[in-house]
Motif scaffolding. Structure first.
Motif, mmCIF file in Angstrom:
data_model
loop_
_atom_site.group_PDB
_atom_site.id
_atom_site.type_symbol
_atom_site.label_atom_id
_atom_site.label_comp_id
_atom_site.label_asym_id
_atom_site.label_seq_id
_atom_site.Cartn_x
_atom_site.Cartn_y
_atom_site.Cartn_z
ATOM 1 N N PRO A 29 0.834 -1.197 0.000
ATOM 2 C CA PRO A 29 0.000 0.000 0.000
ATOM 3 C C PRO A 29 0.869 1.247 0.000
ATOM 4 O O PRO A 29 1.961 1.268 0.578
ATOM 5 N N TRP A 31 2.354 4.777 0.988
ATOM 6 C CA TRP A 31 2.552 5.379 2.306
ATOM 7 C C TRP A 31 3.454 6.590 2.167
ATOM 8 O O TRP A 31 4.500 6.531 1.530
ATOM 9 N N SER A 32 3.061 7.704 2.777
ATOM 10 C CA SER A 32 3.822 8.947 2.687
ATOM 11 C C SER A 32 5.004 8.973 3.645
ATOM 12 O O SER A 32 5.849 9.859 3.558
ATOM 13 N N GLY A 33 5.057 8.038 4.573
ATOM 14 C CA GLY A 33 6.108 8.056 5.589
ATOM 15 C C GLY A 33 5.688 8.752 6.852
ATOM 16 O O GLY A 33 6.424 8.770 7.832
ATOM 17 N N ARG A 34 4.489 9.302 6.876
ATOM 18 C CA ARG A 34 3.967 9.975 8.070
ATOM 19 C C ARG A 34 2.784 9.196 8.622
ATOM 20 O O ARG A 34 2.015 8.614 7.874
ATOM 21 N N GLU A 36 0.688 6.286 10.714
ATOM 22 C CA GLU A 36 0.780 4.832 10.742
ATOM 23 C C GLU A 36 0.928 4.271 9.333
ATOM 24 O O GLU A 36 0.252 4.692 8.404
ATOM 25 N N ASP A 37 1.826 3.326 9.212
ATOM 26 C CA ASP A 37 2.014 2.630 7.945
ATOM 27 C C ASP A 37 0.743 1.837 7.644
ATOM 28 O O ASP A 37 0.303 1.029 8.467
ATOM 29 N N PRO A 38 0.103 2.017 6.473
ATOM 30 C CA PRO A 38 -1.118 1.264 6.167
ATOM 31 C C PRO A 38 -0.889 -0.240 6.102
ATOM 32 O O PRO A 38 -1.841 -1.015 6.146
ATOM 33 N N GLU A 40 0.254 -1.860 8.465
ATOM 34 C CA GLU A 40 -0.186 -2.323 9.777
ATOM 35 C C GLU A 40 -1.581 -2.940 9.704
ATOM 36 O O GLU A 40 -1.847 -3.994 10.269
ATOM 37 N N ARG A 230 8.325 -5.603 5.213
ATOM 38 C CA ARG A 230 8.080 -4.659 4.128
ATOM 39 C C ARG A 230 9.093 -4.876 3.013
ATOM 40 O O ARG A 230 8.783 -4.757 1.838
ATOM 41 N N GLU A 253 8.151 2.035 10.303
ATOM 42 C CA GLU A 253 8.415 3.189 9.473
ATOM 43 C C GLU A 253 9.844 3.182 8.938
ATOM 44 O O GLU A 253 10.406 4.221 8.584
#
Length: 275
Positions: A29, A31-34, A36-38, A40, A230, A253
Protein backbone atom coordinates in the motif's frame (compact mmCIF):
# COMPACT_ATOMS: atom_id res chain seq x y z
CA UNK A 1 22.62 -24.20 16.44
CA UNK A 2 20.34 -26.54 14.45
CA UNK A 3 17.02 -25.31 13.09
CA UNK A 4 13.85 -26.75 14.60
CA UNK A 5 11.40 -28.10 12.07
CA UNK A 6 8.32 -26.63 13.77
CA UNK A 7 9.74 -23.08 13.60
CA UNK A 8 9.49 -23.07 9.84
CA UNK A 9 9.52 -19.28 9.50
CA UNK A 10 13.16 -19.33 10.62
CA UNK A 11 14.14 -22.37 8.54
CA UNK A 12 15.09 -21.57 4.94
CA UNK A 13 15.40 -25.19 3.81
CA UNK A 14 12.00 -26.19 5.18
CA UNK A 15 10.33 -23.05 3.82
CA UNK A 16 11.82 -23.59 0.37
CA UNK A 17 10.87 -27.27 0.32
CA UNK A 18 7.26 -26.44 1.21
CA UNK A 19 7.05 -23.88 -1.60
CA UNK A 20 6.53 -20.90 0.71
CA UNK A 21 8.98 -18.77 -1.29
CA UNK A 22 7.26 -19.17 -4.65
CA UNK A 23 4.60 -17.05 -6.31
CA UNK A 24 4.30 -13.36 -7.12
CA UNK A 25 4.92 -10.73 -4.47
CA UNK A 26 1.87 -8.65 -3.51
CA UNK A 27 1.69 -4.90 -3.91
CA UNK A 28 2.51 -2.67 -0.98
CA UNK A 29 0.00 0.00 0.00
CA UNK A 30 1.15 3.55 -0.70
CA UNK A 31 2.55 5.38 2.31
CA UNK A 32 3.82 8.95 2.69
CA UNK A 33 6.11 8.06 5.59
CA UNK A 34 3.97 9.98 8.07
CA UNK A 35 1.55 8.53 10.56
CA UNK A 36 0.78 4.83 10.74
CA UNK A 37 2.01 2.63 7.94
CA UNK A 38 -1.12 1.26 6.17
CA UNK A 39 0.67 -2.09 6.06
CA UNK A 40 -0.19 -2.32 9.78
CA UNK A 41 -3.87 -2.74 8.95
CA UNK A 42 -3.13 -5.45 6.41
CA UNK A 43 -0.77 -7.42 8.65
CA UNK A 44 -2.49 -6.80 11.98
CA UNK A 45 -6.15 -5.84 11.41
CA UNK A 46 -8.57 -5.27 14.24
CA UNK A 47 -9.96 -8.69 15.19
CA UNK A 48 -13.47 -7.31 15.76
CA UNK A 49 -15.54 -4.49 14.24
CA UNK A 50 -15.08 -2.58 17.51
CA UNK A 51 -11.44 -1.49 17.68
CA UNK A 52 -11.78 0.03 21.17
CA UNK A 53 -9.71 -1.49 23.97
CA UNK A 54 -11.82 -1.86 27.12
CA UNK A 55 -10.99 -2.46 30.77
CA UNK A 56 -10.74 -6.15 31.54
CA UNK A 57 -9.76 -7.18 28.02
CA UNK A 58 -6.57 -9.12 27.43
CA UNK A 59 -4.15 -7.30 25.17
CA UNK A 60 -0.50 -7.34 24.09
CA UNK A 61 1.95 -4.46 24.55
CA UNK A 62 4.45 -4.13 21.70
CA UNK A 63 7.59 -2.12 22.41
CA UNK A 64 9.15 0.17 19.80
CA UNK A 65 11.63 -2.53 18.73
CA UNK A 66 8.85 -4.99 17.90
CA UNK A 67 9.01 -7.35 20.87
CA UNK A 68 6.21 -7.83 23.39
CA UNK A 69 6.08 -7.19 27.14
CA UNK A 70 5.91 -10.35 29.22
CA UNK A 71 6.50 -11.58 32.75
CA UNK A 72 8.22 -14.60 34.20
CA UNK A 73 7.69 -14.69 37.92
CA UNK A 74 8.55 -11.19 39.13
CA UNK A 75 10.75 -10.33 36.14
CA UNK A 76 9.27 -8.15 33.37
CA UNK A 77 10.88 -7.95 29.95
CA UNK A 78 10.26 -7.25 26.27
CA UNK A 79 12.65 -9.70 24.68
CA UNK A 80 10.47 -11.93 22.50
CA UNK A 81 8.38 -11.51 19.39
CA UNK A 82 5.79 -14.06 20.54
CA UNK A 83 2.16 -13.16 21.17
CA UNK A 84 1.24 -16.06 23.42
CA UNK A 85 -0.24 -16.62 26.89
CA UNK A 86 2.88 -15.28 28.61
CA UNK A 87 2.52 -11.95 26.80
CA UNK A 88 -1.15 -11.36 27.65
CA UNK A 89 -1.84 -8.32 29.84
CA UNK A 90 -5.10 -7.06 31.34
CA UNK A 91 -5.66 -3.35 31.96
CA UNK A 92 -7.64 -2.54 35.12
CA UNK A 93 -8.81 0.86 36.40
CA UNK A 94 -6.90 1.95 39.52
CA UNK A 95 -9.34 4.71 40.49
CA UNK A 96 -12.72 3.31 39.53
CA UNK A 97 -14.28 3.37 36.11
CA UNK A 98 -15.16 0.81 33.48
CA UNK A 99 -15.54 0.44 29.74
CA UNK A 100 -13.33 2.62 27.57
CA UNK A 101 -9.74 3.49 28.45
CA UNK A 102 -9.12 7.21 28.09
CA UNK A 103 -6.20 9.60 28.07
CA UNK A 104 -5.31 10.48 31.66
CA UNK A 105 -6.79 7.35 33.27
CA UNK A 106 -4.88 5.75 36.12
CA UNK A 107 -4.52 2.00 35.62
CA UNK A 108 -2.99 -1.24 36.84
CA UNK A 109 -1.44 -3.69 34.38
CA UNK A 110 -2.07 -7.30 35.38
CA UNK A 111 0.36 -9.77 33.84
CA UNK A 112 -0.57 -13.28 32.74
CA UNK A 113 0.55 -14.76 36.08
CA UNK A 114 -1.70 -12.53 38.21
CA UNK A 115 1.11 -10.16 39.20
CA UNK A 116 1.02 -6.43 38.54
CA UNK A 117 3.53 -4.28 36.72
CA UNK A 118 5.24 -2.00 39.25
CA UNK A 119 8.25 0.32 39.53
CA UNK A 120 10.80 -1.31 41.82
CA UNK A 121 14.28 -0.62 43.15
CA UNK A 122 16.51 1.39 40.85
CA UNK A 123 13.39 2.32 38.85
CA UNK A 124 13.39 -1.05 37.15
CA UNK A 125 10.01 -2.50 36.24
CA UNK A 126 8.96 -5.67 38.04
CA UNK A 127 5.83 -7.76 38.61
CA UNK A 128 4.47 -7.77 42.17
CA UNK A 129 1.70 -9.79 43.81
CA UNK A 130 -0.26 -6.81 45.17
CA UNK A 131 -0.75 -3.53 43.25
CA UNK A 132 0.60 -0.84 45.58
CA UNK A 133 1.35 2.83 44.95
CA UNK A 134 4.23 1.99 42.60
CA UNK A 135 1.86 -0.01 40.37
CA UNK A 136 -0.38 2.97 39.58
CA UNK A 137 0.26 4.18 36.02
CA UNK A 138 -1.13 7.22 34.25
CA UNK A 139 -2.17 6.61 30.64
CA UNK A 140 -0.94 9.00 27.94
CA UNK A 141 -2.30 8.30 24.45
CA UNK A 142 -0.32 9.21 21.35
CA UNK A 143 -1.50 10.83 18.12
CA UNK A 144 -3.87 13.14 20.06
CA UNK A 145 -6.21 10.22 20.74
CA UNK A 146 -8.83 10.36 23.48
CA UNK A 147 -9.78 6.66 23.49
CA UNK A 148 -7.46 3.68 23.38
CA UNK A 149 -7.94 1.52 20.29
CA UNK A 150 -6.32 -1.52 18.69
CA UNK A 151 -2.77 -0.62 17.58
CA UNK A 152 -3.06 2.68 19.45
CA UNK A 153 0.07 4.31 20.85
CA UNK A 154 0.28 4.46 24.63
CA UNK A 155 2.74 5.75 27.24
CA UNK A 156 2.70 4.83 30.94
CA UNK A 157 3.73 7.36 33.58
CA UNK A 158 4.48 6.20 37.11
CA UNK A 159 2.01 8.05 39.34
CA UNK A 160 4.43 7.78 42.26
CA UNK A 161 7.72 8.66 40.55
CA UNK A 162 6.57 10.89 37.67
CA UNK A 163 8.72 9.08 35.08
CA UNK A 164 7.74 7.08 32.00
CA UNK A 165 8.05 3.33 31.52
CA UNK A 166 10.52 2.57 28.73
CA UNK A 167 12.05 -0.32 26.82
CA UNK A 168 15.62 -0.73 25.62
CA UNK A 169 16.51 -2.40 22.34
CA UNK A 170 19.70 -3.84 23.82
CA UNK A 171 18.20 -5.07 27.11
CA UNK A 172 15.26 -7.32 27.85
CA UNK A 173 14.01 -5.58 30.97
CA UNK A 174 11.82 -2.49 31.26
CA UNK A 175 12.66 0.59 33.30
CA UNK A 176 11.16 3.94 34.31
CA UNK A 177 13.98 6.46 34.05
CA UNK A 178 12.98 9.53 32.06
CA UNK A 179 10.20 12.09 31.69
CA UNK A 180 10.27 11.86 27.90
CA UNK A 181 7.38 10.70 25.73
CA UNK A 182 9.71 9.47 23.03
CA UNK A 183 10.34 6.36 20.99
CA UNK A 184 11.64 4.26 23.90
CA UNK A 185 8.55 5.07 25.94
CA UNK A 186 6.03 4.33 23.19
CA UNK A 187 4.10 1.06 23.22
CA UNK A 188 1.42 -0.20 20.86
CA UNK A 189 -1.63 -1.96 22.30
CA UNK A 190 -2.84 -4.94 20.27
CA UNK A 191 -5.96 -6.98 20.79
CA UNK A 192 -5.56 -10.75 20.33
CA UNK A 193 -5.74 -11.85 16.69
CA UNK A 194 -8.94 -13.37 15.42
CA UNK A 195 -8.91 -17.09 14.53
CA UNK A 196 -7.46 -17.62 11.08
CA UNK A 197 -10.03 -17.82 8.28
CA UNK A 198 -9.44 -18.75 4.67
CA UNK A 199 -6.01 -18.50 3.11
CA UNK A 200 -3.01 -16.36 3.95
CA UNK A 201 -2.80 -12.68 3.13
CA UNK A 202 0.58 -12.71 1.43
CA UNK A 203 2.51 -15.95 1.19
CA UNK A 204 1.64 -19.63 1.39
CA UNK A 205 -0.06 -21.05 4.51
CA UNK A 206 2.24 -20.84 7.52
CA UNK A 207 3.37 -23.89 9.40
CA UNK A 208 2.18 -24.38 13.02
CA UNK A 209 3.36 -21.54 15.22
CA UNK A 210 6.41 -22.14 17.40
CA UNK A 211 6.09 -22.93 21.06
CA UNK A 212 5.17 -19.97 23.26
CA UNK A 213 7.53 -21.01 26.02
CA UNK A 214 10.22 -18.53 26.92
CA UNK A 215 13.49 -19.21 25.17
CA UNK A 216 12.17 -21.17 22.21
CA UNK A 217 12.04 -18.42 19.59
CA UNK A 218 14.97 -16.60 17.99
CA UNK A 219 15.27 -12.98 19.04
CA UNK A 220 16.28 -10.72 16.17
CA UNK A 221 18.09 -7.63 17.38
CA UNK A 222 18.98 -4.28 15.91
CA UNK A 223 15.96 -3.69 13.65
CA UNK A 224 12.17 -3.57 13.85
CA UNK A 225 10.93 -7.06 12.90
CA UNK A 226 8.56 -5.67 10.29
CA UNK A 227 11.32 -3.91 8.38
CA UNK A 228 12.16 -7.26 6.81
CA UNK A 229 8.42 -7.82 6.18
CA UNK A 230 8.08 -4.66 4.13
CA UNK A 231 11.35 -5.50 2.36
CA UNK A 232 10.08 -9.02 1.57
CA UNK A 233 6.90 -7.64 0.07
CA UNK A 234 8.62 -5.01 -2.03
CA UNK A 235 9.10 -5.89 -5.73
CA UNK A 236 12.54 -4.33 -5.59
CA UNK A 237 13.65 -6.96 -3.12
CA UNK A 238 12.23 -10.00 -4.88
CA UNK A 239 15.69 -11.16 -5.95
CA UNK A 240 16.91 -11.29 -2.37
CA UNK A 241 13.72 -12.43 -0.65
CA UNK A 242 14.76 -15.87 0.45
CA UNK A 243 12.62 -16.50 3.51
CA UNK A 244 9.03 -16.20 4.71
CA UNK A 245 8.24 -13.42 7.16
CA UNK A 246 7.73 -14.09 10.82
CA UNK A 247 4.03 -14.38 11.73
CA UNK A 248 4.74 -12.08 14.66
CA UNK A 249 6.07 -9.14 12.62
CA UNK A 250 4.20 -5.84 12.35
CA UNK A 251 4.61 -2.76 10.21
CA UNK A 252 7.29 -0.15 10.75
CA UNK A 253 8.41 3.19 9.47
CA UNK A 254 11.85 1.94 8.37
CA UNK A 255 13.13 -0.45 5.77
CA UNK A 256 16.45 -1.93 4.83
CA UNK A 257 18.02 -4.18 2.23
CA UNK A 258 19.23 -7.39 3.93
CA UNK A 259 21.03 -10.34 2.53
CA UNK A 260 19.25 -13.72 2.61
CA UNK A 261 21.44 -14.74 5.54
CA UNK A 262 20.18 -11.85 7.61
CA UNK A 263 16.63 -13.18 7.67
CA UNK A 264 17.72 -16.22 9.65
CA UNK A 265 20.63 -15.15 11.78
CA UNK A 266 19.57 -13.08 14.78
CA UNK A 267 23.12 -11.77 15.10
CA UNK A 268 23.62 -9.84 11.88
CA UNK A 269 23.89 -6.08 12.17
CA UNK A 270 22.15 -4.43 9.25
CA UNK A 271 22.01 -0.69 9.00
CA UNK A 272 18.50 0.66 8.40
CA UNK A 273 17.74 3.76 6.40
CA UNK A 274 14.51 5.78 6.65
CA UNK A 275 11.99 5.23 3.88
Amino acid sequence: WSERRETVEWNFQESFAKGYLSGPLPELPAWSGRGEDPLEEQLNPSPTPDSRVLYGERVFLRAFHGNYVDARGGAVSAGWSDRGPRQQITIHPAEGGHGEIRHGDVVHLEMHNGRYLSIGEGKMVEAVKEPGASARLVVHLGQSAHLLRHRGQIYFESRRHGVMVDADENKDGLAARFHDLGEWQRFAVEKPPAPARGGPRFLAPPAPLPSRAMGTSPRPRGRPPSAKRRCLLSPASSASASAPPSPFATASEATYAPSPVDFFSGDSDVEMSPR
